[in-house]
Design a protein around this motif. Structure first.
Motif, PDB file in Angstrom:
ATOM      1  N   LYS A   1       0.841  -1.197   0.000  1.00 50.67           N
ATOM      2  CA  LYS A   1       0.000   0.000   0.000  1.00 50.67           C
ATOM      3  C   LYS A   1       0.880   1.251   0.000  1.00 50.67           C
ATOM      4  N   ASP A   2       1.990   1.168   0.733  1.00 52.01           N
ATOM      5  CA  ASP A   2       2.943   2.282   0.738  1.00 52.01           C
ATOM      6  C   ASP A   2       3.559   2.468  -0.640  1.00 52.01           C
ATOM      7  N   TYR A   3       3.855   1.337  -1.324  1.00 49.85           N
ATOM      8  CA  TYR A   3       4.391   1.419  -2.690  1.00 49.85           C
ATOM      9  C   TYR A   3       3.388   2.136  -3.594  1.00 49.85           C
ATOM     10  N   PHE A   4       2.103   1.832  -3.395  1.00 50.42           N
ATOM     11  CA  PHE A   4       1.066   2.461  -4.224  1.00 50.42           C
ATOM     12  C   PHE A   4       1.035   3.964  -3.979  1.00 50.42           C
ATOM     13  N   TYR A   5       1.012   4.362  -2.712  1.00 48.52           N
ATOM     14  CA  TYR A   5       0.973   5.789  -2.388  1.00 48.52           C
ATOM     15  C   TYR A   5       2.222   6.507  -2.907  1.00 48.52           C
TER      16      TYR A   5
END
Length: 488
Positions: free
Chosen positions: A115-119
């Protein structure tokens, strides 16, 4: 009276508009288009190398191609089901659980790290199924930046003023505003698109927003001592990092060790769990829905929620009493200052379903105090009358919706009224060199001469002052920045 006066504020915002750097917008589009095309190419390449079933045979030039159109949900669903990574979610059209590759459904399947990679918009090498899901979502994000915010978006720029003049709806169910043609409340945050909104010559934007507005409101209306203490007295250890503060309280409640400290650096995962609970529980989230937010099993999520309530004594009781009151009354008070109410439109329908269901139960059931015996009678009624289960399901769905709104609207509604009052205070001090150009929930964007310190200070003062009308125990805080573009 507040809403009546606020019509003038919105009229002025619509007329004033926001200037757009058209050239910068075009450059953004070209840049995003290249990223989008490259991401599609990489997805195609991944399929060609690993899944020949989803490729077209070799052509005259010795090349093969991917047969999946990534813009087609039906084709992607077929591929993701083949890989056993396709989630299901409730369809808004059919009201049934169906396969989906919608961003919301897929995002729930990502781990916190991904999810951090997405953000962070970080494309990953294709080494796992998580990589594929992430990269597909990033491709969809790029596609949106090329369509929703592509060249066609510039049709909203007025040919004479060079600005966009959004149309605002003043009153949604929570008292919040909505914006359309164009929607200035969903412009991607950060640099790029927002930096393409520029101030007039000799002026700069006053970018102001409330700091932890809704968390402060929850502290005030719930009257939970540990929440109030954090926002009133501050915290030397955590500063304004509310999520680390709550994560630490949770860990201390579990370990009984008052020396434990959780921060983003020491334990990012536990802080993320606390962050997820801070937002989800205040808006009526259940363990079932929250498990996807914090990427945890249902069993662990139930335990996390209990730890959260143990860390903040009084909060669970506040949530339960607020939900119960909403179900009893059928309406929710949005704030204690205006005493504005939201009436649940399906309140009668909910109670009719309940009364109809109860009418099938014999007198013996209603008078019985033995839980085990009541269950046996109840199960028999459901077996004899199948419609009873349908009635209870209808009641449960509507009751759940009302309970969630009881929590959500009492926070969001109060926040909306507070921001509107702050805007009125600012509006009363405008002149030919001072403007309000936009507002997005807890954010207000003005424009003035950068040397007009009085007006700049007025922004922050007005936001804090508005807070005193609605919250009596917890002070509001606001941050203000000057920039030649929309900064937040």
């Amino acid at each position: 009276r507040l809403e009546n006066k606020f019509t003038q504020v919105l009229s002025m915002i619509e007329i004033t508009g926001m200037k757009v750097d058209v050239l910068a917008w075009h450059k953004l589009y070209e840049s995003n288009k290249k990223i989008y095309e490259e991401r599609v190419r990489l997805l195609d390449e991944f399929v060609i190398k690993n899944y020949p079933k989803f490729t077209r045979g070799v052509d005259l030039f010795g090349d093969t191609s991917c047969i999946i159109q990534w813009s087609s949900p039906a084709q992607v669903i077929k591929f993701f089901r083949y890989l056993n990574i396709c989630p299901r979610e409730m369809s808004k059209q059919t009201k049934k659980m169906e396969w989906s590759v919608g961003a919301k459904a897929l995002f729930k399947t990502l781990t916190p790290e991904y999810k951090d990679y997405f953000y962070g918009d970080k494309w990953q090498e294709f080494n796992s199924k998580q990589d594929l899901i992430l990269n597909y979502l990033l491709m969809k994000k790029s596609a949106m930046l090329c369509t929703t915010f592509g060249k066609d978006w510039l049709k909203y720029v007025h040919p004479v003023t060079g600005k966009v003049h959004s149309s605002y709806k003043q009153y949604m169910i929570s008292s919040r505003l909505s914006s359309s043609n164009p929607n200035l409340q969903n412009i991607p945050k950060g640099e790029g698109f927002r930096h393409a909104f520029i101030s007039e010559k000799s002026y700069e934007f006053v970018n102001a927003d409330y700091s932890s507005q809704e968390s402060r409101i929850l502290a005030d209306i719930s009257n939970v001592p540990k929440l109030i203490d954090f926002f009133v007295n501050g915290n030397e250890l955590f500063g304004d990092d509310f999520h680390s503060y709550v994560a630490t309280l949770m860990e201390r409640a579990i370990t009984k060790d008052e020396t434990v400290i959780i921060t983003k650096k020491t334990n990012k995962k536990k802080r993320e769990i606390a962050k997820g609970l801070n937002f989800s529980l205040a808006y009526g989230g259940s363990a079932w829905s929250i498990q996807f937010t914090i990427s945890s099993s249902l069993e662990d999520t139930v335990q996390f929620i209990q730890n959260y309530y143990n860390a903040l004594p009084g909060l669970e009781q506040y949530f339960e009493s607020t939900k119960k009151l909403g179900v009893q009354r059928g309406w929710i008070e949005l704030d204690p200052y205006t005493k504005c109410r939201y009436y649940f439109p399906d309140f009668d329908k909910m109670n009719i379903a309940k009364d109809k269901a109860l009418s099938f139960y014999p007198e013996e059931y209603h008078n019985c105090r033995d839980k085990e015996k009541r269950k046996i009678i109840g199960d028999q009624v459901k077996a004899d009358y199948p419609e009873v289960s349908k009635l209870w399901k209808e009641y449960s769905i509507l009751k759940g919706k009302l309970e969630r709104r009881s929590l959500n609207l009492s926070i969001q509604g109060l926040a909306a009224k507070m921001t509107k009052l702050a805007l009125l205070f600012i509006y009363n001090n405008l002149n030919e060199h001072r403007f309000i150009v936009n507002t997005v929930h807890d954010e207000i964007i003005g424009q003035c001469n950068p040397k007009d310190e009085e007006f700049i200070n007025l922004f922050k003062g007005s936001m804090i002052l508005a807070g005193t009308y609605f919250c009596k125990k917890v002070p509001m805080a606001a941050e203000v920045e000057l920039a030649p573009y929309w900064k937040h």
